[in-house]
Write an enzyme that holds these catalytic residues in place. Structure first.
Site, PDB file in Angstrom:
ATOM      1  N   SER A 133      91.502  35.864  47.177  1.00  0.00           N
ATOM      2  CA  SER A 133      90.062  35.631  48.294  1.00  0.00           C
ATOM      3  C   SER A 133      90.488  34.802  48.676  1.00  0.00           C
ATOM      4  O   SER A 133      91.028  33.919  48.209  1.00  0.00           O
ATOM      5  CB  SER A 133      88.891  35.650  47.058  1.00  0.00           C
ATOM      6  OG  SER A 133      87.542  34.698  48.195  1.00  0.00           O
ATOM      7  N   LYS A 159      91.874  39.561  50.324  1.00  0.00           N
ATOM      8  CA  LYS A 159      90.301  39.469  51.109  1.00  0.00           C
ATOM      9  C   LYS A 159      90.340  38.519  51.547  1.00  0.00           C
ATOM     10  O   LYS A 159      90.740  36.873  51.349  1.00  0.00           O
ATOM     11  CB  LYS A 159      89.710  39.859  50.082  1.00  0.00           C
ATOM     12  CG  LYS A 159      88.021  39.499  50.174  1.00  0.00           C
ATOM     13  CD  LYS A 159      87.176  39.901  49.321  1.00  0.00           C
ATOM     14  CE  LYS A 159      86.733  38.908  48.443  1.00  0.00           C
ATOM     15  NZ  LYS A 159      85.473  39.064  47.598  1.00  0.00           N
ATOM     16  N   LYS A 161      87.150  35.948  53.451  1.00  0.00           N
ATOM     17  CA  LYS A 161      86.152  35.373  53.900  1.00  0.00           C
ATOM     18  C   LYS A 161      85.940  35.053  55.722  1.00  0.00           C
ATOM     19  O   LYS A 161      86.536  34.701  56.027  1.00  0.00           O
ATOM     20  CB  LYS A 161      85.557  33.930  53.214  1.00  0.00           C
ATOM     21  CG  LYS A 161      85.303  34.270  51.597  1.00  0.00           C
ATOM     22  CD  LYS A 161      84.481  35.175  51.374  1.00  0.00           C
ATOM     23  CE  LYS A 161      84.707  35.362  49.456  1.00  0.00           C
ATOM     24  NZ  LYS A 161      83.044  35.595  48.988  1.00  0.00           N
ATOM     25  N   ASP A 187      85.036  39.511  53.877  1.00  0.00           N
ATOM     26  CA  ASP A 187      83.700  40.135  53.035  1.00  0.00           C
ATOM     27  C   ASP A 187      83.106  38.568  54.252  1.00  0.00           C
ATOM     28  O   ASP A 187      83.606  37.120  54.075  1.00  0.00           O
ATOM     29  CB  ASP A 187      84.366  39.088  51.533  1.00  0.00           C
ATOM     30  CG  ASP A 187      83.339  39.251  50.149  1.00  0.00           C
ATOM     31  OD1 ASP A 187      81.937  39.299  50.855  1.00  0.00           O
ATOM     32  OD2 ASP A 187      83.361  37.987  49.525  1.00  0.00           O
ATOM     33  N   GLU A 212      83.405  43.979  53.442  1.00  0.00           N
ATOM     34  CA  GLU A 212      81.742  43.525  52.193  1.00  0.00           C
ATOM     35  C   GLU A 212      80.602  43.139  52.541  1.00  0.00           C
ATOM     36  O   GLU A 212      81.234  41.879  52.853  1.00  0.00           O
ATOM     37  CB  GLU A 212      83.181  42.835  50.962  1.00  0.00           C
ATOM     38  CG  GLU A 212      82.165  42.531  50.132  1.00  0.00           C
ATOM     39  CD  GLU A 212      83.114  41.796  48.808  1.00  0.00           C
ATOM     40  OE1 GLU A 212      82.917  41.241  47.758  1.00  0.00           O
ATOM     41  OE2 GLU A 212      84.141  41.120  48.871  1.00  0.00           O
ATOM     42  N   ASP A 237      78.245  44.209  47.468  1.00  0.00           N
ATOM     43  CA  ASP A 237      78.641  43.751  46.627  1.00  0.00           C
ATOM     44  C   ASP A 237      77.011  42.795  46.007  1.00  0.00           C
ATOM     45  O   ASP A 237      76.678  43.524  44.969  1.00  0.00           O
ATOM     46  CB  ASP A 237      79.882  42.279  47.263  1.00  0.00           C
ATOM     47  CG  ASP A 237      79.192  41.196  45.890  1.00  0.00           C
ATOM     48  OD1 ASP A 237      78.559  41.679  44.658  1.00  0.00           O
ATOM     49  OD2 ASP A 237      79.733  40.225  46.294  1.00  0.00           O
ATOM     50  N   LYS A 261      80.154  42.997  39.393  1.00  0.00           N
ATOM     51  CA  LYS A 261      80.502  41.439  39.071  1.00  0.00           C
ATOM     52  C   LYS A 261      79.704  42.171  38.771  1.00  0.00           C
ATOM     53  O   LYS A 261      78.688  41.581  38.025  1.00  0.00           O
ATOM     54  CB  LYS A 261      80.590  40.568  40.538  1.00  0.00           C
ATOM     55  CG  LYS A 261      80.999  40.533  41.726  1.00  0.00           C
ATOM     56  CD  LYS A 261      80.206  39.233  41.879  1.00  0.00           C
ATOM     57  CE  LYS A 261      81.511  39.400  43.551  1.00  0.00           C
ATOM     58  NZ  LYS A 261      81.205  38.265  44.066  1.00  0.00           N
ATOM     59  N   GLY A 289      85.430  38.900  41.217  1.00  0.00           N
ATOM     60  CA  GLY A 289      85.459  37.379  40.574  1.00  0.00           C
ATOM     61  C   GLY A 289      84.417  36.038  41.404  1.00  0.00           C
ATOM     62  O   GLY A 289      84.018  36.192  42.372  1.00  0.00           O
TER      63      GLY A 289
END
Length: 367
Positions: A133, A159, A161, A187, A212, A237, A261, A289
């Protein structure tokens, strides 16, 4: 198995670099570790709360408080991990605190019987692929340098952000630099609204694995509407808080991929239930995570080895976030981590490192 008490230990681990998302920037982790002591074995769990209630309503001081005030006494007579969830069910919310206690008890139970976490959950793989991430950066060149470094290390999925103002251009730059062969997803951590649908649809040009949690946690219907307006698969998520909410989101068409998660859903036993529902519905899952130490990372790796986890998750090497971990470091090989096979989690804190990074310890006896 009789529970004698719990040790609540705070551990401060500095991050190797700041990790910025749409809701906060972290430079260190104040981790609440839970150790259960029973008449048969000891077990460990990691509470994945943040210091402030920004990602979820829970926060670390609150998690420790509710464990002491309500949860530990409520599970005084529990004999196994399945009983923890049942005993704590009457208490509303606080899934991360519940998950930490349940994990510790499950770890002790499995250590006592010589069974591994992976075997108990239903592992079918010896190794799991690693994704990384990548936080929000100050500039596109900084982002490209970071992504290039992770690709060189062998991570099989990237991934990014994102947030308003840091999305389309950032994704375009990564695609143009590294090509279409890189497995790429984004995400948003709830940073957008349905009014942003036309803008978010521009992401369809980049052949992403998924986007996400673009909208608020409660906006399941909005995600279902957005799914009709985008080609990029919607992954939930924050919205997935239980097997029940997962089933509802799938039924409404709000998600075609699920990030599981364990802390967010109340523990690894509930995470397995969500996995089973997703598999029955033909929905792929992956393991998210929360910047876990080696304790939480071990459990996540075991979970990610279940058959429905067909996409690389956020199960990275210890070095992704920490220069020094409190367990033996998790080291990636050929883009994968090996599933632990020892009793329980298969790992434990190294006493010297645990003491070095400990900031407080509290013992709560079970009477």
């Amino acid at each position: 198995m009789k529970i004698e008490g719990f040790e609540l230990r705070r551990v401060g681990l500095p991050l190797v670099s700041p990790f910025r998302t749409s809701f906060s920037t972290q430079t260190a982790r104040d981790i609440l570790l839970v150790k259960v002591v029973t008449d048969e074995a000891e077990g460990w769990g990691e509470c994945v709360t943040l210091g402030d209630p920004l990602y979820s309503p829970e926060y670390t001081d609150g998690a420790q408080d509710i464990m002491k005030r309500y949860f530990i006494s409520a599970i005084a007579g529990v004999r196994d991990a399945n009983g923890v969830g049942q005993a704590l069910h009457p208490f509303k919310g606080h899934p991360m605190a519940k998950a930490a206690l349940e994990t510790a008890v499950l770890d002790a139970e499995l250590r006592a019987s010589g069974r591994s976490f992976g075997r108990e959950l239903g592992s079918v793989n010896e190794r799991v692929p690693c994704g990384v991430s990548v936080g929000i950066m100050d500039s596109i060149p900084e982002l490209l340098d970071a992504v290039g470094g992770y690709i060189d290390e062998g991570y099989v999925r990237i991934k990014l952000k994102i947030e308003p103002g840091w999305d389309i251009d950032a994704v375009r730059a990564v695609r143009e630099r590294f090509g279409d062969e890189v497995l790429l997803q984004v995400d948003a951590n709830t940073a957008y609204t349905l009014a942003d649908a036309r803008h978010l649809a521009k992401l369809d040009d980049f052949d992403l694995l998924l986007i996400e949690q673009p909208l608020e946690e409660e906006d399941i219907v909005g995600h279902a509407d957005l799914a009709k307006l985008m080609k990029t698969p919607i992954c939930l998520d924050e919205s997935i808080t239980s097997a029940q909410t997962a089933a509802a989101a799938i039924r409404l068409g709000a998600t075609s991929v699920i990030n599981i998660k364990p802390g967010r859903v109340g523990g690894y036993l509930e995470a397995r239930r969500i996995h089973d529902i997703a598999v029955a519905s033909g929905v792929p899952v992956w393991c998210g995570g929360m910047l876990e130490s080696g304790i939480g990372r071990a459990a996540n790796i075991a979970l990610a080895s279940l058959p429905g986890f067909t996409m690389p998750g956020d199960v990275s090497s210890s070095s992704r976030f920490y220069e020094t971990d409190i367990t033996e470091p998790w080291v990636m090989e050929d883009g994968h981590l090996t599933v632990p096979t020892g009793p329980g989690l298969g790992v434990a804190p190294i006493p010297e490192l645990l003491e070095e990074f400990t900031t407080s310890v509290e013992w709560v006896a079970v009477s």
